[in-house]
Design a protein around this motif. Sequence first.
Motif, PDB file in Angstrom:
ATOM      1  N   TRP A 189       0.812  -1.218   0.000  1.00 39.52           N
ATOM      2  CA  TRP A 189       0.000   0.000   0.000  1.00 39.52           C
ATOM      3  C   TRP A 189       0.846   1.269   0.000  1.00 39.52           C
ATOM      4  CZ3 TRP A 189       0.536   3.305   4.128  1.00 39.52           C
ATOM      5  CH2 TRP A 189       1.064   2.771   5.327  1.00 39.52           C
ATOM      6  N   TRP A 190       2.115   1.172   0.384  1.00 41.87           N
ATOM      7  CA  TRP A 190       3.049   2.298   0.291  1.00 41.87           C
ATOM      8  C   TRP A 190       4.454   1.725   0.175  1.00 41.87           C
ATOM      9  CZ3 TRP A 190       1.910   7.002  -1.077  1.00 41.87           C
ATOM     10  CH2 TRP A 190       2.886   7.989  -1.012  1.00 41.87           C
ATOM     11  N   TYR A 235      12.854   1.624   3.652  1.00 42.29           N
ATOM     12  CA  TYR A 235      12.160   2.815   4.143  1.00 42.29           C
ATOM     13  C   TYR A 235      13.097   3.821   4.827  1.00 42.29           C
ATOM     14  CZ  TYR A 235       7.580   0.562   3.452  1.00 42.29           C
ATOM     15  OH  TYR A 235       6.463  -0.023   2.915  1.00 42.29           O
ATOM     16  N   SER A 269       3.025  12.956   2.882  1.00 41.02           N
ATOM     17  CA  SER A 269       3.313  11.515   2.916  1.00 41.02           C
ATOM     18  C   SER A 269       3.969  11.038   4.200  1.00 41.02           C
ATOM     19  CB  SER A 269       4.159  11.082   1.709  1.00 41.02           C
ATOM     20  OG  SER A 269       3.456  11.326   0.508  1.00 41.02           O
ATOM     21  N   ASP A 275       2.370  11.081   6.801  1.00 44.14           N
ATOM     22  CA  ASP A 275       1.249  10.361   7.396  1.00 44.14           C
ATOM     23  C   ASP A 275       1.394   8.859   7.130  1.00 44.14           C
ATOM     24  OD1 ASP A 275       0.897  10.801   4.669  1.00 44.14           O
ATOM     25  OD2 ASP A 275      -1.228  11.305   4.811  1.00 44.14           O
ATOM     26  N   LYS A 276       1.926   8.495   5.966  1.00 43.02           N
ATOM     27  CA  LYS A 276       2.152   7.083   5.654  1.00 43.02           C
ATOM     28  C   LYS A 276       3.287   6.509   6.499  1.00 43.02           C
ATOM     29  CE  LYS A 276      -0.077   8.706   1.893  1.00 43.02           C
ATOM     30  NZ  LYS A 276      -0.426  10.133   1.702  1.00 43.02           N
ATOM     31  N   ARG A 332       1.981   5.530   9.834  1.00 46.23           N
ATOM     32  CA  ARG A 332       1.168   4.307   9.788  1.00 46.23           C
ATOM     33  C   ARG A 332       2.054   3.066   9.649  1.00 46.23           C
ATOM     34  NH1 ARG A 332      -4.298   5.362   8.514  1.00 46.23           N
ATOM     35  NH2 ARG A 332      -4.768   7.378   9.508  1.00 46.23           N
ATOM     36  N   PHE A 346      -5.493   9.839   5.835  1.00 55.06           N
ATOM     37  CA  PHE A 346      -4.426  10.128   4.884  1.00 55.06           C
ATOM     38  C   PHE A 346      -4.761  11.380   4.068  1.00 55.06           C
ATOM     39  CE2 PHE A 346      -3.043   5.426   4.537  1.00 55.06           C
ATOM     40  CZ  PHE A 346      -2.104   5.617   5.532  1.00 55.06           C
ATOM     41  N   GLU A 362       5.222   7.889  -6.445  1.00 54.78           N
ATOM     42  CA  GLU A 362       4.744   8.592  -5.265  1.00 54.78           C
ATOM     43  C   GLU A 362       4.933  10.105  -5.438  1.00 54.78           C
ATOM     44  OE1 GLU A 362       7.073   6.927  -2.151  1.00 54.78           O
ATOM     45  OE2 GLU A 362       6.192   4.934  -2.309  1.00 54.78           O
TER      46      GLU A 362
END
Length: 724
Positions: free
Chosen positions: A81-82, A89, A131, A133-134, A137, A295, A309
């Motif tokens: 999903w991301w 990351y 982003s 916010d991702k 999560r 989001f 992205e």
Amino acid sequence: MNVQNVHKLGGCPVNHGGNTALNNHPTKWWPNSLNLDILHQHDARSNPMDPGYNHRDAVKGLDFQGVWNDVDALLTDSQAWWPADWGHYGGLFIRLSWHAAGSYRLGDGRGGAGTGNIRFEPLNSWPDNASLDKARRLLWPVKKKYGNALSWADLLVLAGTVAYQNMGLKTFGFAFGRQDIWGPEIDINWGSDTEILAPTDERVDDLADANSMYNPLAASHMGLIYVNPEGVNGTPNPAETAKYVRMTFARMAMNDEETAALTVGGHTVGKAHGGVAADKVGPEPAAAGVEAAGFGWADPGFDGNANTEHTSGLEGAWTSNPTKWDNGYLDLLFKYEWQTVKSRAGAWQWEPIDIAEEDKVPDATDPSIKHNPMMTDADMAMKVDPIYREICERFHKDPDYLADTFARAWFKLTHRDMGPKSNYYGPFVPSEDLVWQDPVPAGNTEYDVDAVKAKIAASGLPAAELIATAWDSARTFRGSDKRGGANGARIRLAPQKDWAGNEPDRLQKVLGALSPIATETGASLADVIVLAGNVGLEQSIKAAGYNVDVPFAPGRGDATDEMTDADSFSVLEPLADGFRNWQKEAYTVSAEEMLLDRAQLLGLTAPEMTVLVGGMRVLGTNYGGEKHGVFTDREGQLTNDFFVNLTDMANSWHPVGDGTYEVRDRETGTVKWTATSADLVFGSNSILRSYSEVYAQDDNAEKFVRDFVAAWTKVMNADRFDLA
């Protein structure tokens, strides 16, 4: 470093009206009404933790290594999903940590990562935080697993540190111990700009002079953490951008070497994302529909690949190997000439001319595809500005020097607002004491407190001078970044000993009498200063006919000049102190707004602020013996006379044209007292008057004394983290 120009238009250190934009908020209809919201935020009703929960106790039981290991494992656990760039990351988590910490500013100590405030508006929805916010999560499973003992504030900055270590940097350390808030910080003035990303012109007196940025602001635009990556007001010009980089980082307490190291090291890994033009991206989280699940910035071109992205609009990585700590950033910066181009999203960026194929960057999703690296205008400033270039050339020749300088600067960036090392927890805390941590040696507790009090009482110093000196020593505390306060007795050192607000002549007189007492008894001077204030207060209480002891906790230490960064401490100088009815000069900000700002930094509630002002007035502690607000004929006694006479309808108030007022007998017109707006607001503002009426009541005269003592003790102990 000039961070004290709050007298300039727009330079208010107080957030007028807070972030309350609701149409029914009183300040919408009566904008001149004093807004006390900053003293009411973060109360117990908004906190979901159990009553009595102590985060300091909880964090001691945290599995520190387990948290580190889980974050480390998450770095390469790419989620569909991301998806992670190159399956890692690291760059995203570093940006999360950087932006969580990067809102800190030295001028008032506000912002920063210490409270986890990036989870809330406005930071949550700033365009510069797109982003992230991702990223939060992605970290949720770790937070969920470790629960209360692991604060979001800690996790958000730990993620970047773990990422750097994973990618090859020897990090300097990490401390747990930050405590979460549960709603927006409405006390922070993020600027009075007309809109998000409004031109920098709205924040400066002179666009050509970055140092004319209104304080305490540091970022060049509302909605950015630092400077515009495309250039000043979006126009590429590295020489001009360098001025804003230098100003911004200086206001974050960073020197040129630290600034260059953070720029180089921050862009050694990861990439920028410009999936589509900015006007095609969906609204930020605060404006998105409920179906977005919190989001924001929905990207219509996102197809589940990392290379589509969208965040900043710039597109590309800075180095050829963006998941490893190396010297690639400087290799490319100095190896090639660079030119301005537009990203596929339409943002200005710099790309190398005639770059060799081996220096290109693998695509974040498909490694068979290669792209040009890119640089922001701030990156090019490292090459164009002569000071930054000289530093970066040294870094280029000595990668170990760069790595150590960056690791230390990163630690400072992510820990600057945690206060002293007594607030640090965990096995990764470095043993070295750093001057920016404002170190204070442990104080002696094995001395005879009563003997010290007796010597102070025998000194013959007036109670008001003892009280004022203790207050001046303690009032520098800032709950925002946990700096200042009485511990360390830095009031005797430069720069505090020479501050106008500390009345240097009176201060030296009092310290001259108290210093020998400290030497004779084995107590620290810091303890003796506070104890002297208590002695003066107890004398004033007794004179008023009450018998109330003032609590005292020994153990403060005395800092030295070597432990004190005088330049950094200069920003703690009070420009005004409504508790002592003083302003250094006239400001566009009202005296009562500056009083609120000071009270909030001290961690006071509105009732505590009220009782302290009323008591300090009758104690005769006004700056220079000024009589404004001394509504009593029993000056020097701790009585509730201030409130009794403030609320007495036999008196009327009259402005006299110089910012002061006369309090006259309503029948005869006789002038009984004079006052400032910082006095009369306690009778004119409806909320403050309600508190004043409580203390004016016949049955609350002794309650006033008890409440004053409690609030006084809170201020004296504000920096005693060992007592928490």
